[in-house]
Scaffold this active site. Structure first.
Site, PDB file in Angstrom:
ATOM      1  N   ASN A   3      -7.368   3.265   9.629  1.00 19.71           N
ATOM      2  CA  ASN A   3      -6.674   2.099  10.165  1.00 19.71           C
ATOM      3  C   ASN A   3      -6.526   2.119  11.686  1.00 19.71           C
ATOM      4  O   ASN A   3      -6.176   1.109  12.289  1.00 19.71           O
ATOM      5  CB  ASN A   3      -5.281   1.981   9.533  1.00 19.71           C
ATOM      6  CG  ASN A   3      -4.456   3.236   9.710  1.00 19.71           C
ATOM      7  OD1 ASN A   3      -4.835   4.307   9.234  1.00 19.71           O
ATOM      8  ND2 ASN A   3      -3.327   3.125  10.385  1.00 19.71           N
ATOM      9  N   GLN A  30      -7.432  -1.118   4.173  1.00 21.75           N
ATOM     10  CA  GLN A  30      -8.189  -1.809   5.227  1.00 21.75           C
ATOM     11  C   GLN A  30      -9.521  -2.378   4.735  1.00 21.75           C
ATOM     12  O   GLN A  30     -10.217  -3.051   5.511  1.00 21.75           O
ATOM     13  CB  GLN A  30      -8.443  -0.851   6.400  1.00 21.75           C
ATOM     14  CG  GLN A  30      -7.195  -0.455   7.170  1.00 21.75           C
ATOM     15  CD  GLN A  30      -6.606  -1.587   8.001  1.00 21.75           C
ATOM     16  OE1 GLN A  30      -7.258  -2.591   8.281  1.00 21.75           O
ATOM     17  NE2 GLN A  30      -5.346  -1.442   8.394  1.00 21.75           N
ATOM     18  N   THR A  34      12.010  -6.572 -11.805  1.00 20.85           N
ATOM     19  CA  THR A  34      11.583  -7.957 -11.976  1.00 20.85           C
ATOM     20  C   THR A  34      10.476  -8.283 -10.977  1.00 20.85           C
ATOM     21  O   THR A  34      10.591  -8.020  -9.786  1.00 20.85           O
ATOM     22  CB  THR A  34      12.768  -8.916 -11.750  1.00 20.85           C
ATOM     23  OG1 THR A  34      13.796  -8.586 -12.685  1.00 20.85           O
ATOM     24  CG2 THR A  34      12.342 -10.358 -11.973  1.00 20.85           C
ATOM     25  N   GLY A  83       0.795  -1.210   0.000  1.00 16.29           N
ATOM     26  CA  GLY A  83       0.000   0.000   0.000  1.00 16.29           C
ATOM     27  C   GLY A  83       0.836   1.270   0.000  1.00 16.29           C
ATOM     28  O   GLY A  83       0.467   2.259  -0.648  1.00 16.29           O
ATOM     29  N   THR A  84       1.952   1.273   0.697  1.00 17.63           N
ATOM     30  CA  THR A  84       2.791   2.472   0.756  1.00 17.63           C
ATOM     31  C   THR A  84       3.297   2.847  -0.624  1.00 17.63           C
ATOM     32  O   THR A  84       3.220   4.016  -1.035  1.00 17.63           O
ATOM     33  CB  THR A  84       3.967   2.263   1.720  1.00 17.63           C
ATOM     34  OG1 THR A  84       3.467   2.135   3.053  1.00 17.63           O
ATOM     35  CG2 THR A  84       4.944   3.438   1.666  1.00 17.63           C
ATOM     36  N   CYS A 136       2.758   1.279  12.184  1.00 14.32           N
ATOM     37  CA  CYS A 136       3.859   2.100  11.700  1.00 14.32           C
ATOM     38  C   CYS A 136       4.402   3.020  12.783  1.00 14.32           C
ATOM     39  O   CYS A 136       5.457   3.615  12.632  1.00 14.32           O
ATOM     40  CB  CYS A 136       3.405   2.930  10.501  1.00 14.32           C
ATOM     41  SG  CYS A 136       2.790   1.921   9.142  1.00 14.32           S
TER      42      CYS A 136
END
Length: 384
Positions: free
Chosen positions: A152, A180, A238, A71-72, A327
């Site tokens: 969140n 979420q 990749t 997500g970041t 976080c």
């Protein structure tokens, strides 16, 4: 010692079927997806199968799903590229977004002089739609609205249909962090007024380090990570074959079992609310988390005593919860989100706790948590 995991908003157990899918991929699908030989084509085929699975469940085309590291990265890609390639000069957001949005917005404001406006919130963390409309009317600058689907930390579900409609009515883009909610709700992105969205596999029993961005066709976004042109020239490097296959399997399982899992987890949450209220009559539930307008997977509360070591004390008893976003773990300062919506008196006199559930939990987990919280509370009462 009994061990109880109640921090599923931070991350979830991987399903055994997901692990097996990834093991098989690591063992048999080792080819580089960019290679033209059989081994590469086989890996590429499995990636496209996972992409098609996600696209089908979300009602979009495969070309609109871009695999990322989570997500970041997806949120950074969308926000930074919208500034660089879509001519966005202004971002409208809230002060309680996930850190990966908040910090990216701050960076764009500081380093690229992007105007940032914040929508007003009430003391429950709810969006003031009238204020949003006024902000959209206030400037002719090209704008992107970045407001998450569900918070969140406090679990609020935001009215993304109304937010997106307002944004589009004023010729603005709408980006929603849906980390979420994707994998926890039946979401048809094609039917929503959302131009961009993000998801992360480890929030719905998939692997860490993989996720996806939804980028509506013809928006004009371009890559932030350049190189070999993988992911339709949107994200070079990749591909993480086994991670993507694990993501696809986890998303498939989440959607196949959605109704059953929702009912089970919602019942756990309701039980937790009932037991917490019985044990602590003065408990405060943060945001909208104790209402139907919230994530069924999450409960944010302020306990009626002050204990700066409660996370440590619970951990010693084998219980994993959090006091905010994962976080922010290890940070001494209080939650940025709670500071925004709670009064100074509430923050000074209570102890925050976030409990988040999955199908791996049972009522016995909640009973054990309650018994330990009662012990901690009794100690505080005895020394008060």
């Amino acid at each position: 010692m009994q061990k109880v995991y109640l921090d599923n908003a931070a991350t979830t157990h991987m399903h055994e079927e997901v692990i097996q899918e990834m093991v098989n991929a690591m063992r048999f699908n080792f080819g580089n997806p960019s290679s033209s030989h059989f081994f590469g084509r086989e890996s590429k085929g499995y990636i496209e199968k996972a992409r098609k699975t996600i696209a089908q469940y979300t009602g979009v085309t495969s070309a609109e799903i871009i695999f990322t590291s989570g997500g970041t990265e997806a949120n950074n890609l969308i926000l930074r590229s919208s500034v660089e390639y879509l001519g966005v000069e202004r971002i409208i957001t809230t002060r309680i977004e996930h850190s990966c949005v908040a910090e990216t917005v701050n960076s764009l404001n500081k380093n690229q002089n992007i105007q940032v406006d914040y929508v007003n919130l009430n003391d429950k963390g709810e969006i003031d739609l009238e204020d949003l409309q006024q902000l959209l009317k206030a400037s002719d600058k090209k704008t992107i609205v970045s407001i998450m689907h569900a918070n969140n930390e406090i679990g609020n579900l935001n009215p993304i249909e109304k937010i997106g409609d307002l944004a589009h009515a004023h010729d603005a883009y709408y980006h929603s962090d849906m980390v979420q909610t994707l994998g926890h709700y039946a979401i048809n992105l094609e039917n929503l007024p959302v131009d961009f969205a993000s998801s992360s596999a480890h929030k719905f029993h998939g692997p860490k380090g993989t996720g996806f961005a939804y980028i509506k066709k013809s928006t004009g976004l371009k890559a932030q990570i350049t190189g070999g042109g993988q992911e339709r020239n949107m994200r070079s490097g990749t591909e993480n074959v086994h991670g993507i296959l694990g993501l696809g399997k986890a998303f498939e399982m989440a959607n196949e079992n959605l109704e059953k899992d929702m009912d089970y987890i919602f019942a756990l949450k309701e039980y937790a609310i009932q037991e917490l209220q019985s044990a602590f009559p003065d408990i405060h539930f943060n945001g909208m988390c104790a209402t139907e307008n919230s994530l069924y997977t999450l409960l944010s509360l302020s306990l009626p005593f002050k204990d700066g070591l409660i996370g440590f004390e619970l951990d010693l008893r084998g219980i994993a919860c959090s006091q905010g976003s994962a976080c922010q773990s290890g940070a001494a300062k209080s939650s940025r989100v709670l500071n925004e919506i709670l009064s100074e008196d509430m923050i000074a006199s209570t102890t925050p706790l976030r409990i988040s559930f999955s199908t791996h939990n049972k009522k016995e987990d909640i009973d054990y948590l309650l018994s330990v919280l009662k012990e901690i509370s009794a100690r505080h009462s005895a020394t008060a």
